[in-house]
Structure formats: C-alpha cells, structure tokens
Design an enzyme around this catalytic site. Structure first.
Site, mmCIF file in Angstrom:
data_model
loop_
_atom_site.group_PDB
_atom_site.id
_atom_site.type_symbol
_atom_site.label_atom_id
_atom_site.label_comp_id
_atom_site.label_asym_id
_atom_site.label_seq_id
_atom_site.Cartn_x
_atom_site.Cartn_y
_atom_site.Cartn_z
ATOM 1 N N LEU A 1 49.341 20.876 71.581
ATOM 2 C CA LEU A 1 48.727 21.388 70.356
ATOM 3 C C LEU A 1 47.885 22.613 70.687
ATOM 4 O O LEU A 1 46.976 22.548 71.520
ATOM 5 C CB LEU A 1 47.845 20.311 69.707
ATOM 6 C CG LEU A 1 48.571 19.012 69.324
ATOM 7 C CD1 LEU A 1 47.571 17.881 69.151
ATOM 8 C CD2 LEU A 1 49.373 19.225 68.051
ATOM 9 N N GLN B 1 53.478 23.296 79.059
ATOM 10 C CA GLN B 1 54.441 23.907 78.139
ATOM 11 C C GLN B 1 54.368 25.432 78.232
ATOM 12 O O GLN B 1 53.274 26.005 78.239
ATOM 13 C CB GLN B 1 54.187 23.486 76.690
ATOM 14 C CG GLN B 1 55.310 23.958 75.767
ATOM 15 C CD GLN B 1 55.079 23.612 74.306
ATOM 16 O OE1 GLN B 1 54.219 24.179 73.658
ATOM 17 N NE2 GLN B 1 55.868 22.659 73.791
ATOM 18 N N CYS C 1 58.251 26.823 68.445
ATOM 19 C CA CYS C 1 57.078 27.472 67.851
ATOM 20 C C CYS C 1 57.500 28.381 66.706
ATOM 21 O O CYS C 1 58.347 29.266 66.879
ATOM 22 C CB CYS C 1 56.320 28.282 68.896
ATOM 23 S SG CYS C 1 54.856 29.106 68.212
ATOM 24 N N HIS D 1 61.491 18.201 66.620
ATOM 25 C CA HIS D 1 60.644 18.183 65.428
ATOM 26 C C HIS D 1 61.570 18.318 64.215
ATOM 27 O O HIS D 1 62.352 19.265 64.143
ATOM 28 C CB HIS D 1 59.661 19.350 65.483
ATOM 29 C CG HIS D 1 58.667 19.373 64.371
ATOM 30 N ND1 HIS D 1 57.450 20.019 64.481
ATOM 31 C CD2 HIS D 1 58.685 18.849 63.131
ATOM 32 C CE1 HIS D 1 56.775 19.878 63.360
ATOM 33 N NE2 HIS D 1 57.516 19.173 62.524
ATOM 34 N N GLY E 1 59.951 13.882 66.187
ATOM 35 C CA GLY E 1 58.604 14.315 65.811
ATOM 36 C C GLY E 1 58.525 14.638 64.336
ATOM 37 O O GLY E 1 59.478 15.156 63.751
ATOM 38 N N GLY F 1 51.545 14.493 66.721
ATOM 39 C CA GLY F 1 50.732 15.695 66.687
ATOM 40 C C GLY F 1 49.591 15.578 65.695
ATOM 41 O O GLY F 1 48.485 15.171 66.031
ATOM 42 N N ARG F 2 49.862 15.934 64.430
ATOM 43 C CA ARG F 2 48.794 15.905 63.422
ATOM 44 C C ARG F 2 48.199 14.514 63.252
ATOM 45 O O ARG F 2 47.002 14.369 63.004
ATOM 46 C CB ARG F 2 49.329 16.414 62.081
ATOM 47 C CG ARG F 2 49.550 17.915 62.033
ATOM 48 C CD ARG F 2 50.000 18.345 60.648
ATOM 49 N NE ARG F 2 51.262 17.721 60.267
ATOM 50 C CZ ARG F 2 51.715 17.657 59.014
ATOM 51 N NH1 ARG F 2 51.000 18.162 58.019
ATOM 52 N NH2 ARG F 2 52.882 17.097 58.748
#
Length: 667
Positions: free
Chosen positions: A309, A362, A395, A466, A507, A531-532
């Site tokens: 993140l 990453q 990204c 994702h 994800g 993540g969130r």
C-alpha cells in the site's frame, strides 16, 4: 428513523445510534491511491502534485492543468525540528570534529533549558473510554530545576524495548534514560545491557543499504553482470521476430496501435523507442528458459496477505497487521528508476522488521533495462532477508501508466515476458511474483490469457489478481467471477504441462471473515490479498484466522493506535522530526480507520466495505470520537501519544472529501 428508509448501499445502523439522515461523504479511494510520497518527499513525477490523482477522464486542457497545479500543496509535509538545535554527535555522547565551527550548538544546558517538555507515552492501563481518554498524570518530578523539560517519570518507547536510545539528548522522552553525572554537571545516558542483548535479534530493522552502495548507484558504477549478459542476449535476437511480437499488442486482446487513443499510441511508441537497441524495433519475444526450480516454489496455502500500500503501507503499519495475524507482507511500491538512481527515500521502502515472517519488495518499471538490474541489485544486497520480489502490473496511477509501468504492462505481453525472464535470472534463488489487474479498459479483460503465460511459460512463483480494470479503479465492485475464470485457466494449463500449482491470490472488497472465506471458496483462490479492509480495520486478519466477526471495543481500538504510535517512534525516531513524522503517518492511518462502523451498531452482519453510514454516535464517547471524519480530531488523537502538535501544524488527508474546517482551504 430507520435505515430502511435510506437508499441502497447504506450501512444498516441500529435506530438508537442514528443522529441524522445525512449520509457521510464517499471517501475518494482513487485519490488515496493516486498520491504517493514519503517522509521526505519523492520524485516529483510521482508525487501527485500537479498531476491527476483519480482516473483520467480525458486529456486535460492547458487551463485545467494550470488550475490543478499545486493542488496538493497541503500535503507537503515539512520536517519539524527543534527551535534550538543541538549537534547530533554531542547529543549522542560523541566528539564533534567541527568543534566551535559546528553550525549547531554544543551547549547542552542551554539546549535543555529551551527544549520542549518531555512527552508522556501512556501504557495500555492508562487508556479510558471517556474524556480525557488517557489518565491525567500529576506534574512529574523534575530532574533538575535548570532543565524543566525533563520528566523523570516518562517512558521512552525505544529505550523500553531496546535498552538504549540512539537519539540521546535529542529524544523527546529523554527523562526515561538520562541522569546527572557524578560531577553534578554533565549528563549520562542510561543503558540496559540485558535489554540490549535481548533486542539484538528481535528489534533491529533489516535491509539497510549503505552510503557506498548508494554512491555506486548514483555514479552508475554498480556492477550487474547478469543484466549486461541478458540485455546483450536480447539484442542479438533476429530483428525479423520483432514485428511478429509487437510487444504483445496484437496477441492478447486484439489491440493494435491503430485502435488505441493517440495519447496511448504515443506512450507505447515512446516505451518501444526506449527499449529498442540503437533505436531499432523492439526486442524479440522471450527466450526459452528452464522450468522454475523447486527451491523457488512458495507455500502460501492458508496464509493471510497484506497488500502493498503506497504511503500507508509503511513498516509500522505492517508490524501492526502482523500483530493481528498478517502472515505475508510486502513493502510499498518502489520505482525501478529511482532504485537505480540511488534514491535514499526509495531504498528506505525495502526495510523489514524481524517480526514480518514472509516479506517481499514490490517494484514498478517499464522495461528490462530498468527492472532486470534492479532485481539483480536486490538479490545481491538482500538475499536471505527478502522472501520474494513482486512486479507491479496493476498500478493505475496516470503518471505510472503513461510511462509504460504498472497496469500498462498488461497490454505489452512480449515486453512483460522479457522483463520476467530477465528478473528471474537476476534474482537467483529469490522467487518472483506478479500483481496485476483484470485488464486496462472495461470490457477488454485479458488477465485470463496473460496469467497462464505468467505461471507456465515465464515461471512466475505466485500471482495476485485485483478484480478490477485500470479504468474502473474503485468505481465498481471487484469481479470475483472473472477471478475464478482466470484461476481455472492457470490450473488447466498447469495440469496440461504437468506443473505443480503456484499460489494465486485474488483481491478486492474483502472486509470481514465471511467475505474472505466466501471469496476463497467461490473462486478457488489460495487466499485474498487484503488492502483497504486492513487499512480500515487492521484486526481483520484476526477475524479471518479465527473465522469470526470481532466486535472490538473502543479501548481496544485506542490501544491499537497507541501501538501504531510506538512502532512509528521506533521506526522514524524519538527526536522532534521523528515524533512529527510518526504523527503524520498516524493521521494517515486514522484517515482510514474512522470509516469503521462498529458491528455492535449494525442491524445486519457483517459490515460491507462500500456501505455509506448515516451520521451516528458510538456506544461510548471514545467510540464516537474514533468515528469522527474531522481531520482535526485525528490530530487530537495523535496528541494523546505524541504530545501537542507543533503550532500551525495541520493534517490534510489524501481523501480530500474528508477535510473539514480550515483544512478545506488547503485543498
């Protein structure tokens, strides 16, 4: 008043806790993801300043670009220093080679007489669920009347676990580890030798890069023979094969340069020009390589994975998540170009705490000549302290995408293959993993074609998908049916080639134990990268492992915040700059955690990530405070653990819709 009268997507809060029918603003997670930066700033091309922080809806006019320029100036966090600076060598009990010519003072008594009073760091037992939320303490006994800043009863979070504090006299918790010398005039630092010995293997952070190596990188003198040989091998391939591959644009989803918008044509053309030796056509398709070796296989079955993140996924936050059950952690996305240029800030992203059981780094980049040498340097410097390297192919940030990095690689399969084969060679025994999205544009998913090649042809050791396209960002729910389709495509190819299955994580939108296990069961994934959900409720990993929904109390949440502050001080430092850097990142964390709606307030369980709550109160005053979206309240919470904020210090959240009062004028 009942939540039944609210529109769909409203959090079902019990009537007795509702305050009004006004729904909260929708936090802008696109803006949060679209801004990057570290304590001391970052490459301006990726800082979010003057650039688009959300999905790009079209090319901006010159006037629009001018209007947006500097829009995030409120997020330029400056280091806050002591008003009267003591030489750091003198503060550490060492001799300063500059003597009287040193630009900072050597007068310890003068410094201590002007130094801000020591901060009191509360213990868990001192936390309350009603104001003032931390038990008030009587004025502490002062060590010396001439040094009123010192509090003999304070606790230094660093000294408490390490037995010594490297910041010496500059520590804002100084009274915990300083005493007057036998002469009654000098000051002596206290050391706890037993704690020093105990913490030698449990506390020191790993993956530091020294000044000599940084200088080699900055002067382009760092040797990378594996990269040199691989790039030479690519250049020697027959040029006629280049036309056939076209960097994957013809083969994966039917895109050709003629069908792309002009802006994307230019981006792709620029990437190709940069990749091609002597400005010729692009490199040929990937050379054949042996099957991935057994020693690079990853056993992640049943493990929980905290997503990398940007900004908020720093080392203190990862430590916190590990405490609550995260098994796999990954550092913030680092830019290959910045690594190769010897950026001190970029290299700080690879730090690892010993408590992180499985840790990855990453990286993002656009071509083999950037990513392969970065991989070789990582392998040479950190073999044994890095468990995997993750290539970012997901990204969505505009400035990353335009340079051919992140999700742009989804539409450049040939080039991606070259990158992965080269990185695998350079990494040696370190496994390479890939994080990707379903595709670049809505209706043009291509992950189901790309993932079998990643796993079976290019020998990636693990995959994370994702369930959204780059274009979607967070505007729609993740597509878990498509994630299932992609996993099945990989498994079928592995079975066809008689290959052992690699870990595949999905994800998107996991926010509870029920969410998590339902998604794993339906998709066939080995797990869900969180993540969130972890940003809003870091204890989600406990819920996942224990298969329960935790009605965590307000005091337990406040203790979690206390622990984050402790980890921040251990990482960023206990001097004035370290305290306020910790304050900045603590407020970043609170800008997500306030969104948690306690499950004890809900009529229906579990809570859902994208539900909007009406205005509500908590079951006690602390729970109400922790639900405040006012950024000034986040600063007040930070003051419970880090002392008063410097005069004029404000916090501008990444989600601008959450800014209130004076903060709005800064946005």
């Amino acid at each position: 008043m009942s939540t039944a009268s609210f529109p769909p997507g409203t959090a079902p809060i019990k009537t007795e806790f509702l305050l009004s029918n006004t729904l909260r603003e929708i936090p802008d997670d696109d803006a949060a993801e679209g801004s990057t930066g570290h304590a001391n700033g970052r490459n301006s091309n990726f800082s979010g300043e003057g650039g688009s922080t959300g999905p790009q809806r079209g090319k901006l006019s010159k006037e629009d670009r001018k209007a947006k320029r500097g829009a995030n100036k409120g997020r330029r966090f400056q280091k806050v220093r002591d008003d009267f600076e003591l030489c750091w060598k003198i503060a550490s009990g060492k001799d300063c080679e500059f003597g009287a010519e040193c630009r900072n003072t050597h007068d310890i008594d003068a410094y201590l007489s002007q130094k801000a009073r020591d901060i009191h760091f509360p213990s868990t037992s001192e936390l309350l669920d009603s104001p003032p939320f931390v038990k008030p303490r009587p004025d502490a006994e002062m060590i010396d009347a001439q040094s009123p800043s010192l509090d003999f009863n304070t606790i230094c979070p660093v000294y408490a676990v390490r037995g010594e504090c490297k910041h010496g006299l500059k520590c804002r918790f100084l009274g915990a580890h300083v005493r007057k010398g036998e002469d009654g005039r000098s000051w002596e630092m206290i050391k706890d030798e037993e704690k020093i010995a105990q913490s030698a293997t449990t506390e020191p952070e790993l993956n530091f890069i020294d000044a000599v190596t940084l200088k080699q990188l900055r002067t382009k003198k760092y040797p990378h023979p594996i990269t040199d040989a691989y790039l030479k091998e690519l250049q020697s391939q027959p040029a006629e094969k280049n036309v056939k591959d076209n960097d994957g644009l013809d083969g994966i989803d039917g895109n050709t340069p003629d069908t792309l918008p002009n802006s994307e044509k230019n981006d792709i053309a620029q990437v190709k020009d940069n990749d091609a030796p002597n400005n010729e056509t692009s490199h040929p398709d990937t050379p054949d390589v042996p099957l991935r070796p057994e020693e690079k296989r990853l056993n992640w079955s049943g493990k929980t994975y905290l997503a990398p993140l940007t900004t908020v996924g720093n080392l203190p936050f990862r430590r916190l998540c590990v405490d609550y059950g995260a098994d796999i952690t990954c550092g913030e996305m680092g830019l290959a170009n910045s690594f190769l240029n010897g950026s001190k800030e970029e290299w700080s992203l690879v730090r690892r705490h010993p408590s992180e059981k499985t840790f990855g780094i990453q990286v993002a980049g656009s071509k083999p000549s950037l990513l392969v040498p970065t991989a070789e340097i990582l392998a040479k410097e950190f073999t044994g302290t890095v468990d995997f390297v993750d290539l970012n192919c997901g990204c969505p940030i505009d400035l990353v995408y335009r340079q051919g990095s992140g999700s742009a690689l989804l539409d450049a399969a040939g080039k991606l293959g070259k990158i992965i084969v080269g990185m695998n060679k350079a990494l040696g025994e370190i496994p390479l993993t890939v994080k990707l999205r379903t595709g670049v544009k809505d209706g043009r998913n291509n992950a189901h074609k790309l993932m079998p090649r990643l796993a079976c042809e290019w020998n990636v050791s693990a995959l994370t998908l994702h369930g959204r396209t780059r274009q979607q960002r967070y505007s729609k729910l993740a597509d878990w049916d498509y994630i299932k389709e992609c996993i099945e495509a990989v498994r079928a190819k592995e079975e066809e080639l008689n290959l052992s299955p690699i870990p595949i994580f999905g994800g998107g939108d996991a926010f509870s134990s029920e969410d998590y296990w339902e998604k794993v069961t339906l998709s066939g994934a080995d797990g869900v990268m969180v993540g969130r959900g972890a940003l809003i409720k870091p204890w989600i990993f406990t819920e996942i492992k224990e298969h329960r929904e935790w009605d965590i109390s307000s005091r337990e949440r406040l203790d979690l915040i206390r622990k984050y502050a402790e980890y921040g001080l251990n990482h960023f430092g206990t001097d004035t700059p370290g305290v306020n850097t910790t304050r900045r990142y603590l407020c970043e964390a609170l800008s997500f955690q306030y969104r948690y709606v306690p499950i004890g307030l809900l009529e229906v369980l579990p809570g859902r990530l994208n539900d909007r709550p009406p205005a509500f109160r908590g079951r006690d005053e602390l729970e109400t405070l922790l639900a405040s979206g006012n950024s000034q309240d986040w600063v007040k919470i930070s003051e419970m653990f880090l002392g008063p904020a410097p005069e004029g210090w404000t916090f501008t959240p990444k989600h601008k819709s959450n800014a209130y009062g004076s903060e709005e004028s800064q946005g």
